[in-house]
Design a protein around this motif. Structure first.
Motif, PDB file in Angstrom:
ATOM      1  N   MET A   1       0.841  -1.188   0.000  1.00 54.15           N
ATOM      2  CA  MET A   1       0.000   0.000   0.000  1.00 54.15           C
ATOM      3  C   MET A   1       0.883   1.248   0.000  1.00 54.15           C
ATOM      4  O   MET A   1       1.754   1.399   0.847  1.00 54.15           O
ATOM      5  N   ASN A   2       0.652   2.166  -0.926  1.00 55.98           N
ATOM      6  CA  ASN A   2       1.440   3.391  -1.039  1.00 55.98           C
ATOM      7  C   ASN A   2       0.875   4.441  -0.084  1.00 55.98           C
ATOM      8  O   ASN A   2      -0.276   4.832  -0.189  1.00 55.98           O
ATOM      9  N   THR A   3       1.691   4.895   0.857  1.00 54.45           N
ATOM     10  CA  THR A   3       1.229   5.887   1.827  1.00 54.45           C
ATOM     11  C   THR A   3       1.968   7.208   1.691  1.00 54.45           C
ATOM     12  O   THR A   3       1.923   8.032   2.592  1.00 54.45           O
ATOM     13  N   SER A   4       2.693   7.397   0.584  1.00 55.91           N
ATOM     14  CA  SER A   4       3.390   8.670   0.414  1.00 55.91           C
ATOM     15  C   SER A   4       2.379   9.759   0.066  1.00 55.91           C
ATOM     16  O   SER A   4       1.406   9.521  -0.635  1.00 55.91           O
ATOM     17  N   LYS A   5       2.643  10.931   0.588  1.00 56.32           N
ATOM     18  CA  LYS A   5       1.701  12.032   0.351  1.00 56.32           C
ATOM     19  C   LYS A   5       2.146  12.871  -0.844  1.00 56.32           C
ATOM     20  O   LYS A   5       3.315  12.932  -1.190  1.00 56.32           O
ATOM     21  N   THR A   6       1.153  13.510  -1.425  1.00 52.93           N
ATOM     22  CA  THR A   6       1.372  14.449  -2.515  1.00 52.93           C
ATOM     23  C   THR A   6       1.131  15.848  -1.969  1.00 52.93           C
ATOM     24  O   THR A   6       0.223  16.050  -1.166  1.00 52.93           O
ATOM     25  N   ILE A   7       1.939  16.804  -2.405  1.00 50.86           N
ATOM     26  CA  ILE A   7       1.719  18.202  -2.031  1.00 50.86           C
ATOM     27  C   ILE A   7       1.194  18.927  -3.258  1.00 50.86           C
ATOM     28  O   ILE A   7       1.857  18.967  -4.297  1.00 50.86           O
ATOM     29  N   GLN A   8      -0.003  19.463  -3.138  1.00 53.72           N
ATOM     30  CA  GLN A   8      -0.631  20.208  -4.236  1.00 53.72           C
ATOM     31  C   GLN A   8      -0.492  21.700  -3.979  1.00 53.72           C
ATOM     32  O   GLN A   8      -0.846  22.185  -2.901  1.00 53.72           O
ATOM     33  N   GLN A   9       0.031  22.424  -4.945  1.00 58.16           N
ATOM     34  CA  GLN A   9       0.186  23.870  -4.835  1.00 58.16           C
ATOM     35  C   GLN A   9      -1.142  24.568  -5.134  1.00 58.16           C
ATOM     36  O   GLN A   9      -1.834  24.196  -6.077  1.00 58.16           O
ATOM     37  N   LEU A  10      -1.467  25.553  -4.328  1.00 58.28           N
ATOM     38  CA  LEU A  10      -2.625  26.421  -4.561  1.00 58.28           C
ATOM     39  C   LEU A  10      -2.105  27.837  -4.743  1.00 58.28           C
ATOM     40  O   LEU A  10      -1.456  28.378  -3.840  1.00 58.28           O
ATOM     41  N   GLN A  11      -2.360  28.423  -5.876  1.00 58.03           N
ATOM     42  CA  GLN A  11      -1.928  29.793  -6.137  1.00 58.03           C
ATOM     43  C   GLN A  11      -2.931  30.751  -5.504  1.00 58.03           C
ATOM     44  O   GLN A  11      -4.111  30.733  -5.861  1.00 58.03           O
ATOM     45  N   ALA A  12      -2.473  31.573  -4.573  1.00 61.50           N
ATOM     46  CA  ALA A  12      -3.359  32.543  -3.929  1.00 61.50           C
ATOM     47  C   ALA A  12      -3.602  33.716  -4.859  1.00 61.50           C
ATOM     48  O   ALA A  12      -2.672  34.248  -5.461  1.00 61.50           O
ATOM     49  N   GLN A  13      -4.846  34.098  -4.974  1.00 62.80           N
ATOM     50  CA  GLN A  13      -5.197  35.292  -5.731  1.00 62.80           C
ATOM     51  C   GLN A  13      -5.570  36.396  -4.742  1.00 62.80           C
ATOM     52  O   GLN A  13      -6.046  36.113  -3.637  1.00 62.80           O
ATOM     53  N   LEU A  14      -5.306  37.633  -5.125  1.00 65.93           N
ATOM     54  CA  LEU A  14      -5.683  38.745  -4.277  1.00 65.93           C
ATOM     55  C   LEU A  14      -7.203  38.781  -4.177  1.00 65.93           C
ATOM     56  O   LEU A  14      -7.904  38.735  -5.191  1.00 65.93           O
ATOM     57  N   ILE A  15      -7.717  38.849  -2.981  1.00 65.49           N
ATOM     58  CA  ILE A  15      -9.158  38.783  -2.757  1.00 65.49           C
ATOM     59  C   ILE A  15      -9.851  40.046  -3.271  1.00 65.49           C
ATOM     60  O   ILE A  15      -9.332  41.153  -3.133  1.00 65.49           O
ATOM     61  N   THR A  16     -11.010  39.841  -3.893  1.00 64.29           N
ATOM     62  CA  THR A  16     -11.908  40.930  -4.280  1.00 64.29           C
ATOM     63  C   THR A  16     -13.321  40.497  -3.914  1.00 64.29           C
ATOM     64  O   THR A  16     -13.579  39.300  -3.711  1.00 64.29           O
ATOM     65  N   SER A  17     -14.225  41.447  -3.854  1.00 63.57           N
ATOM     66  CA  SER A  17     -15.623  41.092  -3.574  1.00 63.57           C
ATOM     67  C   SER A  17     -16.156  40.118  -4.608  1.00 63.57           C
ATOM     68  O   SER A  17     -16.907  39.194  -4.268  1.00 63.57           O
ATOM     69  N   GLU A  18     -15.771  40.290  -5.858  1.00 61.87           N
ATOM     70  CA  GLU A  18     -16.281  39.444  -6.940  1.00 61.87           C
ATOM     71  C   GLU A  18     -15.737  38.024  -6.871  1.00 61.87           C
ATOM     72  O   GLU A  18     -16.490  37.057  -6.952  1.00 61.87           O
ATOM     73  N   ASN A  19     -14.405  37.870  -6.716  1.00 62.72           N
ATOM     74  CA  ASN A  19     -13.867  36.514  -6.755  1.00 62.72           C
ATOM     75  C   ASN A  19     -14.110  35.733  -5.463  1.00 62.72           C
ATOM     76  O   ASN A  19     -13.990  34.515  -5.440  1.00 62.72           O
ATOM     77  N   PHE A  20     -14.487  36.423  -4.380  1.00 66.43           N
ATOM     78  CA  PHE A  20     -14.752  35.737  -3.114  1.00 66.43           C
ATOM     79  C   PHE A  20     -16.239  35.446  -2.908  1.00 66.43           C
ATOM     80  O   PHE A  20     -16.604  34.753  -1.974  1.00 66.43           O
ATOM     81  N   ARG A  21     -17.097  35.965  -3.772  1.00 60.47           N
ATOM     82  CA  ARG A  21     -18.549  35.852  -3.601  1.00 60.47           C
ATOM     83  C   ARG A  21     -19.055  34.420  -3.368  1.00 60.47           C
ATOM     84  O   ARG A  21     -19.952  34.215  -2.555  1.00 60.47           O
ATOM     85  N   PRO A  22     -18.527  33.377  -4.029  1.00 57.29           N
ATOM     86  CA  PRO A  22     -19.032  32.016  -3.770  1.00 57.29           C
ATOM     87  C   PRO A  22     -18.792  31.523  -2.343  1.00 57.29           C
ATOM     88  O   PRO A  22     -19.415  30.549  -1.910  1.00 57.29           O
ATOM     89  N   TYR A  23     -17.918  32.199  -1.603  1.00 58.80           N
ATOM     90  CA  TYR A  23     -17.520  31.758  -0.272  1.00 58.80           C
ATOM     91  C   TYR A  23     -18.009  32.683   0.838  1.00 58.80           C
ATOM     92  O   TYR A  23     -18.067  32.294   1.991  1.00 58.80           O
ATOM     93  N   GLY A  24     -18.302  33.921   0.485  1.00 58.79           N
ATOM     94  CA  GLY A  24     -18.702  34.897   1.488  1.00 58.79           C
ATOM     95  C   GLY A  24     -18.560  36.312   0.982  1.00 58.79           C
ATOM     96  O   GLY A  24     -18.750  36.579  -0.197  1.00 58.79           O
ATOM     97  N   GLN A  25     -18.182  37.190   1.882  1.00 64.12           N
ATOM     98  CA  GLN A  25     -18.071  38.611   1.559  1.00 64.12           C
ATOM     99  C   GLN A  25     -16.723  39.160   1.977  1.00 64.12           C
ATOM    100  O   GLN A  25     -16.122  38.680   2.940  1.00 64.12           O
ATOM    101  N   VAL A  26     -16.287  40.187   1.274  1.00 65.54           N
ATOM    102  CA  VAL A  26     -15.137  40.989   1.664  1.00 65.54           C
ATOM    103  C   VAL A  26     -15.703  42.305   2.166  1.00 65.54           C
ATOM    104  O   VAL A  26     -16.493  42.955   1.483  1.00 65.54           O
ATOM    105  N   ILE A  27     -15.311  42.694   3.353  1.00 65.66           N
ATOM    106  CA  ILE A  27     -15.816  43.924   3.956  1.00 65.66           C
ATOM    107  C   ILE A  27     -14.654  44.900   4.105  1.00 65.66           C
ATOM    108  O   ILE A  27     -13.633  44.580   4.711  1.00 65.66           O
ATOM    109  N   SER A  28     -14.829  46.073   3.525  1.00 63.58           N
ATOM    110  CA  SER A  28     -13.816  47.127   3.583  1.00 63.58           C
ATOM    111  C   SER A  28     -14.392  48.341   4.295  1.00 63.58           C
ATOM    112  O   SER A  28     -15.597  48.412   4.552  1.00 63.58           O
TER     113      SER A  28
END
Length: 165
Positions: A1-28
């Motif tokens: 059984m292979n138990t080695s882990k994989t590391i997946q990179q996630l590129q962070a994007q600068l948050i905006t009200s539009e791109n964060f809408r599916p998850y919640g709100q940005v309050i300024s």
């Protein structure tokens, strides 16, 4: 059984009200005296006693293998002292016990705003490179006791994520 882990990179994007809408709100910042509207945090804290507190987190880095959601309330997070930070999120999905891998996104949040997570939004973080960051947190007084559902990607997929910016 292979138990080695994989590391997946996630590129962070600068948050905006539009791109964060599916998850919640940005309050300024808004001008003093502005009437309440949809740009204000749309909170749902009706299922318990609200808890607003400051939590100090020490060097968290950028790697994670667990992701959590709360199904009883919205949650607000923001850093103090203008420090930037990172978070990984996936949209709410109440019909499954884990988010879809392709739905996980990462955001860089500047220290001059805060986020409100919708009920059920999966989240991992806050993460940061500072020695420590103080965060204000608004949730229910018992959120971490009775409304804390976590999925472990190491157990399910032998997978760890790393947020890059």
């Amino acid at each position: 059984m292979n138990t080695s882990k994989t590391i997946q990179q996630l590129q962070a994007q600068l948050i905006t009200s539009e791109n964060f809408r599916p998850y919640g709100q940005v309050i300024s910042a808004s001008v003093d005296g502005k009437n309440y509207d949809t740009e204000d945090a749309q909170l749902d804290l009706q299922n318990g006693i609200p808890r607003f507190y400051i939590m100090r987190l020490h060097h968290k880095g950028r790697k994670f293998h667990t992701i959590t959601r709360h199904t009883q309330c919205t949650q607000c997070l923001g850093s103090l002292e203008g420090k930037d930070w990172l978070i990984a999120v996936a949209p709410p999905n109440n019909d499954t016990d884990e988010p879809a891998l392709e739905d996980i996104a990462a955001f860089r949040i500047p220290g001059n705003c805060f986020i409100k997570l919708e009920i059920g939004t999966w989240h991992a973080g806050p993460y940061f490179e500072h020695e420590f960051v103080d965060f204000y947190n608004l949730e229910l007084s018992d959120t971490n006791l009775v409304d804390h559902f976590t999925h472990n990607f190491l157990k399910s997929h032998q997978l760890e994520f790393e947020i890059s910016s």
